[in-house]
Structure formats: structure tokens, C-alpha cells
Write a protein that holds these residues in place. Structure first.
Motif, short mmCIF file in Angstrom:
data_model
loop_
_atom_site.label_atom_id
_atom_site.label_comp_id
_atom_site.label_asym_id
_atom_site.label_seq_id
_atom_site.Cartn_x
_atom_site.Cartn_y
_atom_site.Cartn_z
N ASP A 280 -7.55 5.56 -27.73
CA ASP A 280 -8.40 4.70 -26.94
C ASP A 280 -9.81 4.63 -27.54
O ASP A 280 -10.09 5.18 -28.62
CB ASP A 280 -8.46 5.18 -25.49
N GLY A 281 -10.71 3.95 -26.80
CA GLY A 281 -12.06 3.76 -27.27
C GLY A 281 -12.86 5.06 -27.37
O GLY A 281 -13.74 5.18 -28.23
N TYR A 282 -12.57 6.00 -26.50
CA TYR A 282 -13.25 7.29 -26.57
C TYR A 282 -12.93 8.00 -27.88
O TYR A 282 -13.80 8.60 -28.52
CB TYR A 282 -12.85 8.16 -25.37
N SER A 283 -11.67 7.97 -28.27
CA SER A 283 -11.26 8.60 -29.53
C SER A 283 -11.96 7.92 -30.71
O SER A 283 -12.43 8.58 -31.65
CB SER A 283 -9.74 8.51 -29.68
N LEU A 284 -12.04 6.57 -30.63
CA LEU A 284 -12.68 5.83 -31.73
C LEU A 284 -14.15 6.21 -31.88
O LEU A 284 -14.62 6.48 -32.99
CB LEU A 284 -12.53 4.32 -31.49
N ILE A 285 -14.89 6.24 -30.76
CA ILE A 285 -16.33 6.49 -30.87
C ILE A 285 -16.60 7.90 -31.35
O ILE A 285 -17.58 8.15 -32.07
CB ILE A 285 -17.04 6.20 -29.51
N ARG A 286 -15.74 8.87 -30.95
CA ARG A 286 -15.92 10.23 -31.45
C ARG A 286 -15.76 10.28 -32.97
O ARG A 286 -16.57 10.90 -33.68
CB ARG A 286 -14.93 11.20 -30.78
N LYS A 287 -14.74 9.58 -33.47
CA LYS A 287 -14.50 9.61 -34.93
C LYS A 287 -15.61 8.85 -35.67
O LYS A 287 -16.00 9.23 -36.78
CB LYS A 287 -13.14 9.00 -35.24
N VAL A 288 -16.09 7.81 -35.07
CA VAL A 288 -17.17 7.05 -35.71
C VAL A 288 -18.43 7.92 -35.80
O VAL A 288 -19.10 7.97 -36.84
CB VAL A 288 -17.46 5.76 -34.92
N ARG A 289 -18.74 8.61 -34.71
CA ARG A 289 -19.93 9.45 -34.75
C ARG A 289 -19.76 10.60 -35.74
O ARG A 289 -20.74 11.02 -36.39
CB ARG A 289 -20.22 9.99 -33.35
N GLU A 290 -18.55 11.08 -35.90
CA GLU A 290 -18.31 12.14 -36.89
C GLU A 290 -18.54 11.60 -38.31
O GLU A 290 -19.14 12.28 -39.15
CB GLU A 290 -16.88 12.67 -36.76
N MET A 291 -18.06 10.38 -38.58
CA MET A 291 -18.28 9.77 -39.89
C MET A 291 -19.77 9.56 -40.15
O MET A 291 -20.27 9.78 -41.27
CB MET A 291 -17.55 8.41 -39.97
N GLU A 292 -20.49 9.18 -39.12
CA GLU A 292 -21.92 8.95 -39.27
C GLU A 292 -22.65 10.25 -39.64
O GLU A 292 -23.54 10.25 -40.49
CB GLU A 292 -22.51 8.38 -37.96
N ALA A 293 -22.24 11.32 -38.96
CA ALA A 293 -22.91 12.62 -39.23
C ALA A 293 -22.69 13.06 -40.67
O ALA A 293 -23.59 13.66 -41.30
CB ALA A 293 -22.40 13.67 -38.25
N LEU A 294 -21.53 12.76 -41.21
CA LEU A 294 -21.23 13.17 -42.58
C LEU A 294 -21.89 12.24 -43.60
O LEU A 294 -22.33 12.71 -44.67
CB LEU A 294 -19.71 13.17 -42.80
N GLN A 295 -21.97 10.92 -43.29
CA GLN A 295 -22.44 9.95 -44.29
C GLN A 295 -23.88 9.50 -44.05
O GLN A 295 -24.43 8.77 -44.87
CB GLN A 295 -21.50 8.73 -44.31
N GLY A 296 -24.45 9.85 -42.92
CA GLY A 296 -25.85 9.57 -42.69
C GLY A 296 -26.17 8.15 -42.27
O GLY A 296 -27.23 7.65 -42.60
#
Length: 345
Positions: A280-296
Motif C-alpha cells: 500500500d501507500g504506507y509501504s511506498l512512502i517508507r521505502k521512498v524515505r529510506e532511499m532519500e536518506a541513503l541518496q540525499g
């Protein structure tokens, strides 16, 4: 004298001739010869009178036949004249007859109604009286230059009594005498002011249609938005609303597809449905925020939901910056995307 009376006179004459013959027979030979010559001449004259009487009778009978024929022709002519008069008088089109100078000789009820005057008033009036003053010189020029053609069409402004001027089309047919001189002008009059207005409006509309629309720069032109929505109809609707404001939309149907897109480029705004199968959308936003933390990098995100009981606070806590119900107005969606992208709308 009737035929019967004439026959009686002839019969009496013959009786008297017989009496004279008896008397002549008693005369001497010289006298007898003279009287007989006179009686023979008288008999010849009576015979001639009888012949003339027969000829007169025949002529009278022929005259009776001719008179009957003339009477029938006269009745036919009268009926035809009445027919054509009714056609002229009650014709729905305004019609009049003038002389070569425009003096009205005949006018039907339609032209009287059009000019708002009694029909009898028009007779012996110049047609120029009803022409707009500014058009009268051109009207007189038109009359003076009528050619040999049967019908001519001309437009002028007519002024009815106590009414507004209107544009009229005059169709003029001329009749000429044996010397080629105009004997009469037959003129039909049509009010074409409404037609001209409609035609002018159509021309203006045609110009507008043919003129390329002015391109107005949109404040959201070039904005990149990633839309994640599993339902095709909703995905197409959201994309259409955003694209109508110049936004570039990339639309996918699942979380996995959205993550693949984010590996390729970073949109200005992420708009995602919350309730989706698999992830769902909750899973998506968590993974997006994780990608952001790694890639800045950081992508502003908005959550969409079709459920009235959906928890706004839960969506914001999961990492979304905004929350909107799918039943909201399109303008609210555009305003939310603009705010997330930092654009004024």
C-alpha cells in the motif's frame, strides 16, 4: 321589324300584286305592257329585300355567337385578372410597381405593413421618401442607370413611418414599351437586416475559429509529478487534471513500478493512493524515505484515499506531507501539488 312582320308584309304585297294583275289584264295592250314592267321591277325588288333579310338573319345569328364568345372571354379575363390581383395583393412578400422615376403606382398590403403606412397612402408617392436620407443619392443613381437586364438586385436602408430604419434588398424588374423606354418597374422588397446580422456574426465566429488560440504560460508548466494509483480510471482522471495545468505526469499502478521510476529520475512531487493491493501507500512512502536518506534527496509526497475514515494523522506520520480525499475538487488537487512543489497557484 321582326321576321314574322316582314313575312306578313311580303305576303300582303303579293296579294295586292295579284289584284293589280287582274286589273292590268283589263287594260289595253300598250298600257298593259308598261304596268307589267313596273310590277316585274317591284317583284324583283321584293325578292331582293327577302334575300337581304335572310342575309341579315344569318349575320345576326353569327353576331350572337361572337357575342357569346366575347362574353366568355371577358369572364375568363376578369377571373384571371382577379386571380393575379389577389396574388399581388395578398402576396406575403412586399411588392410594388413604380414608374421609371420611382413614383409608386401600385403597392400590396405587405409593403404597406413593412413601411407602416396605409396601403392607399403609398399610391403616387415617391419611393425615395422611404429611403434613408444618406442613401437617396445612390438610390436615384441606381434608377438612372438601370440597364437592359431583366432583374437587378440592390440594397438600401428604408425608413418606415414611426419605426427604426432597416436594411432592405430590392429586386427590380423593368418592363419597356416598343421603343425600349421603361414603362414600369416591378420591385420586391425584403428586410435582410436580421440576415445580415446573423451572417456578420457567423463571419466573426469563423475568424475566431480560424485564429489560433493565444498560448498563456501556466504557472505549473514543466512540473514533474509521479502518480501511483492501482485503479485505471482514477489514474487517468488524476493525470488529466494535472496535465490540464501544464504538469508532466508519470503514472504507475503499483509500489514496485513507482520504485523503479524513482531509480531513473526524481519527480518534483509524489502523489500516491494509500489503499493498493500487494504493497500500500504506507509501504511506498517508507521505502521512498529510506532511499532519500541513503541518496540525499527529498520528494514532497501527498496521500490520496477513497475512504472517509482514513486517518490523516496516520498518513502524515508515515511520511506524507499532505493528505487529500479522492472526492475533493480538482482545484484542491492542483492547489495541493502546487504547495508541495513550492509554486504559487
Amino acid at each position: 321589324m321582326s321576321d314574322e312582320q316582314f313575312r306578313q308584309y311580303v305576303q300582303e304585297f303579293h296579294q295586292q300584286m295579284a289584284v293589280l294583275l287582274d286589273y292590268v289584264m283589263q287594260l289595253s295592250s300598250p298600257q298593259q305592257q308598261q304596268v307589267l314592267e313596273v310590277l316585274e321591277n317591284m317583284s324583283a325588288a321584293i325578292a331582293n329585300l327577302q334575300l337581304l333579310q335572310e342575309e341579315m338573319r344569318t349575320s345576326l345569328e353569327a353576331l350572337d355567337v361572337v357575342e357569346d364568345q366575347l362574353l366568355q372571354q371577358n369572364q375568363q379575363v376578369y377571373a384571371e385578372r382577379k386571380h393575379y390581383y389577389n396574388l399581388f395583393q395578398f402576396c406575403p412578400d412586399a411588392y410594388l410597381v413604380t414608374d421609371a422615376t420611382g413614383l409608386i403606382l401600385e403597392a400590396n398590403s405587405a409593403i404597406a405593413s413593412l413601411l407602416n403606412v396605409p396601403q392607399a397612402y403609398l399610391i403616387r408617392k415617391p419611393l425615395a421618401v422611404f429611403v434613408a436620407p444618406s442613401d437617396r443619392p445612390a438610390f436615384r443613381t441606381f434608377l438612372n442607370h438601370l440597364s437592359q437586364s431583366n432583374i437587378q438586385s440592390w440594397e438600401t436602408n428604408l425608413c418606415p413611418r414611426y419605426g427604426e430604419p432597416f436594411l432592405a434588398q430590392l429586386k427590380v424588374a423593368s418592363t419597356r414599351d416598343r421603343f425600349g423606354v421603361i414603362a414600369a418597374l416591378h420591385i420586391s422588397v425584403h428586410d435582410i437586416s436580421e440576415y445580415k446580422q446573423v451572417n456578420q456574426l457567423n463571419e466573426e465566429l469563423q475568424i475566431v475559429i480560424q485564429t489560433p488560440p493565444m498560448v498563456v504560460p501556466k504557472l505549473l508548466d514543466g512540473l514533474q509529478v509521479l502518480v501511483v494509483e492501482d485503479e485505471a480510471d482514477a489514474r487517468e482522471f488524476i493525470s488529466a487534471v494535472l496535465e490540464s495545468h501544464g504538469i508532466c505526469v508519470t503514472a504507475v499502478a503499483s509500489t514496485a513500478a513507482a520504485l523503479e521510476v524513482l531509480e531513473q529520475f526524481h519527480p518534483d512531487v509524489l502523489v500516491s493512493d494509500i489503499r493498493m493491493p500487494d504493497e500500500d501507500g504506507y509501504s511506498l512512502i517508507r521505502k521512498v524515505r529510506e532511499m532519500e536518506a541513503l541518496q540525499g534527496w527529498h520528494i514532497p509526497a501527498a496521500a490520496l484515499t477513497a475512504y472517509l475514515g482514513e486517518d490523516r494523522d496516520k498518513a502524515l506520520a508515515a511520511g506524507f506531507e499532505s493528505h487529500l480525499h479522492k472526492l475533493a475538487q480538482p482545484s484542491e488537487l492542483i492547489e495541493m501539488v502546487a504547495q508541495l512543489a513550492g509554486r504559487k497557484f
